[in-house]
Design an enzyme around this catalytic site. Sequence first.
Site, PDB file in Angstrom:
ATOM      1  NE  ARG A 268      -4.237  -1.863   1.740  1.00 31.39           N
ATOM      2  CZ  ARG A 268      -4.946  -2.556   2.610  1.00 31.39           C
ATOM      3  NH1 ARG A 268      -4.635  -2.513   3.900  1.00 31.39           N
ATOM      4  NH2 ARG A 268      -5.956  -3.300   2.214  1.00 31.39           N
ATOM      5  N   GLY A 365      -6.644  24.876 -18.903  1.00 30.19           N
ATOM      6  CA  GLY A 365      -7.836  25.218 -19.657  1.00 30.19           C
ATOM      7  C   GLY A 365      -8.071  24.253 -20.807  1.00 30.19           C
ATOM      8  CD  GLU A 389      -1.309  -3.106  -5.188  1.00 30.83           C
ATOM      9  OE1 GLU A 389      -0.850  -3.301  -4.036  1.00 30.83           O
ATOM     10  OE2 GLU A 389      -0.594  -2.859  -6.166  1.00 30.83           O
ATOM     11  N   GLY A 390      -7.086  -2.190  -3.203  1.00 34.37           N
ATOM     12  CA  GLY A 390      -7.919  -1.667  -2.121  1.00 34.37           C
ATOM     13  C   GLY A 390      -8.461  -0.297  -2.463  1.00 34.37           C
TER      14      GLY A 390
END
Length: 405
Positions: A268, A365, A389-390
């Site tokens: 993570r 823009g 991954e979550g």
Amino acid sequence: MAEFTLELNDDQKQVRDWLHGFAADVMRPAAAEWDEREETPWPIIQEAAKLGIYSLDFYAQQFFDPTGLGVPMTMEELFWGDAGIALSIVGTGLAAVGVLANGTEEQIGTWVPEMYGDANDVKVAAFCSSEPDAGSDVAAMRTRAVYDEAKDEWVLNGTKTWATNGGIANVHVVVAVVDAELGSRGHASFIVPPNTPGLSQGQKFQKHGIRASHTAEVVLEDVRVPGHCLLGGKGKLDERLARAREKAKAGGGERVKNAAMATFEASRPAVGAMAVGTARAAYEVALDYAKTRVQFGRPIIENQGVAFQLADMATQIDAARLLVWRASWMATAGKPFTAAEGSMSKLYASEVAKQVTGQAIQILGGNGYTREYPVERMHRDAAIYTIFEGTSEIQRMVISRALAK
């Protein structure tokens, strides 16, 4: 154990600059082409292998960096270059982490090198966990692994989805159910060696972003793998399942390690670092544009509405990096994520990447909405960080559960 620091040492700075040069000189010039082609950029992976970037040795050095900053530093620089190409380069790492998190020393020494190949014959690997009906809900997994004791083989059947390098990998790491009554506690991970009969690629997905990274289904039809391909070994699995059954009889109790979750917990913060790299890339494009784009007789950065957006973007990127570095250091130092620090880093950095890339388009823009400028691609790429991954919702659930303890 290294002390927590906010400063890279000289060796780390040298590696960072080396990676930055590769990202700037090799990845960025090719990014738009491979995004359009939606194909694995094998020539760039091979170039990374020749330089030593795509190699087991390099990633091992970063993984075992005592400060914990080697991996996030690497991810940030490569994903600053281009997210799709970078994921093709580092995607093998998730499968490698799956083996490192669950395998024996012998399995690590045997299979991780097989995932990379060498500079003359590069290979990739795939980590296969998600299924059509089991993404965030890992307990709904249907892929089964049945042990054939007479032959000391495991027989795998099922379909995996959203697998990076799925079907084109030399080595697949597959998470499967070995005891359905235990839910997610009854899962185990298996190595599927190269050219194993019964494994095939299913649908290849055409994606919104990270299009230079191959994502596909993996179909498993009576796939037989030797007993030694069970990560951790059967003895360890039997002990873990026995503990889980005892806990289930007792009505819950201590959490039992899940094979897929062990991999995701370790990765993570690295995903957070990927998001930081993409956000930083978009911010730098927007900053340069704001300094040179003249409207009403002055650069638009002198407009407070633009300047304040850039100030917020810079602050959010720094905050995200600090969360990632803290979680990475904690993981290396063996400090448990008691407050879900790993999920915090992934959640915040992912959301920042989506927000900052969107703001970059706004600052450019109409130009930002075209493919003449890279922020359009970066915004598409950033969308994945809050999903894979979550999801962000899962990260919030993990964090809230930690708070409730």
